[in-house]
Design an enzyme around this catalytic site. Structure first.
Site, mmCIF file in Angstrom:
data_model
loop_
_atom_site.group_PDB
_atom_site.id
_atom_site.type_symbol
_atom_site.label_atom_id
_atom_site.label_comp_id
_atom_site.label_asym_id
_atom_site.label_seq_id
_atom_site.Cartn_x
_atom_site.Cartn_y
_atom_site.Cartn_z
ATOM 1 N N LYS A 89 -29.334 -34.900 34.038
ATOM 2 C CA LYS A 89 -28.355 -35.138 35.385
ATOM 3 C C LYS A 89 -28.437 -33.893 35.731
ATOM 4 C CE LYS A 89 -23.971 -38.262 35.526
ATOM 5 N NZ LYS A 89 -23.102 -38.341 35.173
HETATM 6 C C1 E4P Z 1 -20.898 -41.419 36.877
HETATM 7 O O1 E4P Z 1 -22.111 -41.004 36.663
HETATM 8 C C2 E4P Z 1 -19.965 -39.625 36.215
HETATM 9 O O2 E4P Z 1 -20.130 -39.288 35.197
HETATM 10 C C3 E4P Z 1 -18.476 -40.655 36.764
HETATM 11 O O3 E4P Z 1 -18.543 -41.244 37.724
HETATM 12 C C4 E4P Z 1 -17.640 -39.688 36.735
HETATM 13 O O4 E4P Z 1 -16.225 -40.295 37.678
HETATM 14 P P1 E4P Z 1 -15.080 -40.161 37.243
HETATM 15 O O5 E4P Z 1 -15.334 -38.951 35.244
HETATM 16 O O6 E4P Z 1 -14.134 -39.903 37.319
HETATM 17 O O7 E4P Z 1 -14.838 -41.169 36.382
#
Ligand code: E4P
Length: 221
Positions: A89
């Site tokens: 990522k």
């Molecule tokens: C996606 O890959 C992210 O990890 C995630 O959805 C981030 O969002 P949040 O932590 O605000 O839910």
């Protein structure tokens, strides 16, 4: 339509795999920190839980590298060999996109995170992203509509036949999950509690209560 769990809590992941048959896991620095475990240890532990399957584990590179594609590439090259299920990522920045191109050309799958516009998504697709992660919960929290955003990403992907899967992220409720599925997004990722709430309905509980009363007053044979 694939369901990913957004978590680095091993106990949650185990239940989600067993009970809900989730298709993958997404992690981020917040989840890793919440696990209370060291980064490399916990992501490999999660990787081992899905070893031998096609379920992916998205592992985020250091955010500090957002404007240094060489550093993202270096980190991706270190992480990817640790587990065949890993998808690396990186942020939806100019350097994140470039790192994606380099790693993808080396056979390393990439997930472009922190995507907030359709054109960021388009650039991720052009650069060979395996997943593009539009963060809809953050946009909605900011008062922005996200339905059109998801539809645009799916249309762009389909118009040009890109291989990228649209992974709708930061999902907060069942309506968003159903909408993403209805417009052809490939995947949603959400927290454990979001799925739990989404899979339940008060009328299901009410109906169970009513039926139980009849059941209890009826002879079985
Ligand atoms: C996606 O890959 C992210 O990890 C995630 O959805 C981030 O969002 P949040 O932590 O605000 O839910």
């Amino acid at each position: 339509m694939k369901f990913f769990l957004d978590s680095a809590i091993v106990d949650e992941i185990r239940v989600a795999l067993d009970l809900w048959d989730i298709d993958g896991i997404t992690t981020n620095p917040r989840h890793v920190q919440a696990s209370g475990k060291p980064f490399l240890g916990v992501v490999q532990e999660i990787g081992a839980m899905v070893a031998g399957t096609d379920k992916t584990v998205s592992v985020q590179t250091n955010p500090a590298h957002h404007n240094n594609w060489q550093a993202i590439v270096e980190e991706g090259r270190r992480l990817a060999p640790l587990c065949p299920n890993f998808v690396i990522k990186m942020p939806s920045t100019e350097h994140g996109f470039k790192a994606c191109r380099v790693l993808t050309d080396e056979g390393i799958r990439c997930n472009l995170t922190l995507c907030f516009s359709a054109v960021q998504g388009l650039q991720a697709m052009r650069m060979g992203a395996h997943y593009i992660s539009p963060f809809i919960g953050w946009k909605e929290g900011n008062g922005e509509d996200t339905d059109q955003f998801i539809e645009d990403l799916v249309d762009i992907r389909d118009n040009f036949d890109f291989d990228t899967e649209v992974l709708v992220a930061a999902v907060r409720n069942g309506r968003q999950i159903a909408f993403a599925a209805s417009v052809g997004a490939d995947i949603v990722t959400a927290a454990y509690a979001v799925y739990q709430e989404a899979f339940a309905h008060p009328y299901t509980d009410l109906g169970l209560h009513r039926f139980q009363e009849f059941w209890d007053k009826t002879q079985y044979e």
